[in-house]
Write a protein that holds these residues in place. Structure first.
Motif, PDB file in Angstrom:
ATOM      1  N   ALA A   1       2.812   9.814  -7.348  1.00 27.73           N
ATOM      2  CA  ALA A   1       4.140   9.981  -7.941  1.00 27.73           C
ATOM      3  C   ALA A   1       4.793   8.618  -8.149  1.00 27.73           C
ATOM      4  CB  ALA A   1       5.009  10.867  -7.054  1.00 27.73           C
ATOM      5  N   ASN A   2       4.612   7.734  -7.188  1.00 26.57           N
ATOM      6  CA  ASN A   2       5.165   6.393  -7.299  1.00 26.57           C
ATOM      7  C   ASN A   2       4.484   5.612  -8.427  1.00 26.57           C
ATOM      8  OD1 ASN A   2       5.119   3.340  -6.416  1.00 26.57           O
ATOM      9  ND2 ASN A   2       6.878   4.251  -5.383  1.00 26.57           N
ATOM     10  N   ALA A   3       3.158   5.715  -8.488  1.00 29.28           N
ATOM     11  CA  ALA A   3       2.409   4.995  -9.526  1.00 29.28           C
ATOM     12  C   ALA A   3       2.774   5.499 -10.921  1.00 29.28           C
ATOM     13  CB  ALA A   3       0.912   5.150  -9.277  1.00 29.28           C
ATOM     14  N   LEU A   4       2.887   6.820 -11.076  1.00 32.69           N
ATOM     15  CA  LEU A   4       3.204   7.383 -12.389  1.00 32.69           C
ATOM     16  C   LEU A   4       4.596   6.959 -12.833  1.00 32.69           C
ATOM     17  CD1 LEU A   4       2.096   9.205 -14.625  1.00 32.69           C
ATOM     18  CD2 LEU A   4       3.130  11.153 -13.458  1.00 32.69           C
ATOM     19  N   SER A   5       5.532   6.933 -11.900  1.00 35.88           N
ATOM     20  CA  SER A   5       6.896   6.532 -12.250  1.00 35.88           C
ATOM     21  C   SER A   5       6.947   5.081 -12.721  1.00 35.88           C
ATOM     22  CB  SER A   5       7.824   6.730 -11.057  1.00 35.88           C
ATOM     23  OG  SER A   5       7.533   5.799 -10.019  1.00 35.88           O
ATOM     24  N   ARG A   6       5.998   4.258 -12.277  1.00 34.26           N
ATOM     25  CA  ARG A   6       5.916   2.855 -12.698  1.00 34.26           C
ATOM     26  C   ARG A   6       5.049   2.681 -13.943  1.00 34.26           C
ATOM     27  NH1 ARG A   6       3.841   2.191  -7.525  1.00 34.26           N
ATOM     28  NH2 ARG A   6       2.005   1.180  -8.468  1.00 34.26           N
TER      29      ARG A   6
END
Length: 385
Positions: A281-286
């Motif tokens: 989720a963190n990677a996708l948001s970035r």
């Protein structure tokens, strides 16, 4: 939203019952980007809704009977709103419909006579949650028809989950129903399956979601899905924990010798998958597709080796797509397992190459070209009329 589901439900209602429906409710299917078999362990998931779903057209009827017709199956059913499960036919679709009515009635909501027509276009047996979209669409239709104003979208999702658990016989978690009910267009939905808190995660506009059906049909309620849930529960009891979400990896590894190997590997998948899902989720948001791809690859390996829910055609399809996508993006099996679909996240610039590779190099077990769906994250359930 694919337009044919709502229009087909409306047309079937008019042809069968002779008048226009009062309401048409629609709920989408979903694809899970990462976080498999974590939901019923109180963990974390990252699905998004897709542009295929189920529509329920509904209208009033005098008396107590609810008459339902499944347009896509040319099948009909009729039952009492006061006792929905009485003399239920041994058909899965009728168990879904009656089960949803029974759960709402048991929750104190008053139902009476109604006519309903159902149509959907979620590929069946693909792991894209046709059953959850049906349950949520039914809940929204019944809410509209009977003025169940206290019934919110989360409550509809919970009712649909309970209908599957109790009346259909599938021990599913809450993910499928919750994302169908609450998804936002253009966003994945990070879900904490314990608190039911949701966090929309924007998907970059130049990123595509590709779904490819392996051609291996899966039957969730009749598969080893419930066995996997029991194995997870065994490890939860070993630690006297509320759920596997509460067991850390170091804690699990320290007890490896005291847990049967199969149960240990099932738990290791869930514990590591929770961590991967939060990181994804963190990677996708970035917009970090390289990190997203690495996490998706780890997820697939864990499902294959520890949870043992992939099959050879699915593994082959994942490898083929990853080769076509390269390091900027990822692919994994999605859904409960034992067949169904794979999901890929990739730059739009790579989409045509990935599709061409599948068409050139993959055939389903019966020798046909696979179903390929290019989609964007869709919105959740809503009333069309």
């Amino acid at each position: 939203m694919h337009p044919s589901a709502a229009e087909n439900a409306r047309r079937a209602f008019v042809e069968h019952f002779g008048n226009e429906p009062a309401h048409i409710a629609y709920a989408p299917g979903r694809v899970n980007l990462i976080g498999e078999h974590t939901d019923y362990n109180d963990g974390f998931v990252l699905p998004c809704a897709i542009g295929f779903g189920t529509a329920v057209a509904i209208g009033p009827k005098l008396g107590d009977l609810i008459d339902v017709m499944a347009a896509d199956l040319a099948s009909e059913d009729s039952f009492s709103a006061d006792s929905p499960m009485a003399d239920c036919p041994d058909l899965e679709w009728t168990k879904h419909v009656r089960g949803m009515a029974a759960v709402l009635r048991d929750s104190g909501y008053q139902l009476s006579g109604a006519n309903m027509a159902i149509s959907g276009n979620v590929p069946q047996g693909a792991g894209l949650s046709s059953s959850a979209s049906l349950g949520v669409a039914l809940g929204l239709a019944l809410k509209a028809q009977f003025g169940l104003d206290a019934l919110g979208m989360v409550e509809i999702a919970l009712a649909a989950q309970r209908a599957e658990n109790v009346h259909v016989g599938c021990a599913c978690g809450i993910m499928d129903q919750l994302v169908s009910a609450c998804a936002q267009e253009g966003r994945a939905l990070s879900i904490d399956c314990r608190s039911l808190e949701t966090l929309p995660v924007a998907i970059p506009s130049d990123v595509s979601i590709l779904i490819v059906h392996s051609g291996v049909r899966r039957e969730l309620a009749e598969s080893a899905y419930n066995d996997r849930r029991q194995q997870c529960d065994d490890v939860t009891r070993h630690f006297s924990a509320k759920a596997l979400r509460d067991v850390g990896l170091d804690q699990l590894l320290a007890e490896k010798q005291n847990i049967p190997d199969v149960q240990f590997r099932r738990a290791r998948h869930v514990v590591t998958e929770n961590a991967r899902t939060l990181a994804a989720a963190n990677a996708l948001s970035r917009g970090d597709l390289s990190e997203m791809g690495r996490l998706m690859a780890q997820s697939h390996d864990s499902m294959r080796d520890d949870f043992e829910i992939t099959v050879e055609p699915v593994d082959r399809l994942v490898a083929l797509l990853q080769s076509a996508i390269g390091p900027e993006g990822g692919v994994r099996m999605t859904g409960g397992g034992f067949g169904g679909c794979v999901v890929a996240i990739l730059p739009q610039a790579k989409l045509s190459d990935a599709i061409a590779a599948v068409k050139r190099d993959y055939r389903t077990p019966d020798g046909s070209e696979p179903l390929i769906i290019e989609t964007q994250a869709a919105g959740g359930a809503r009333l069309i009329v």
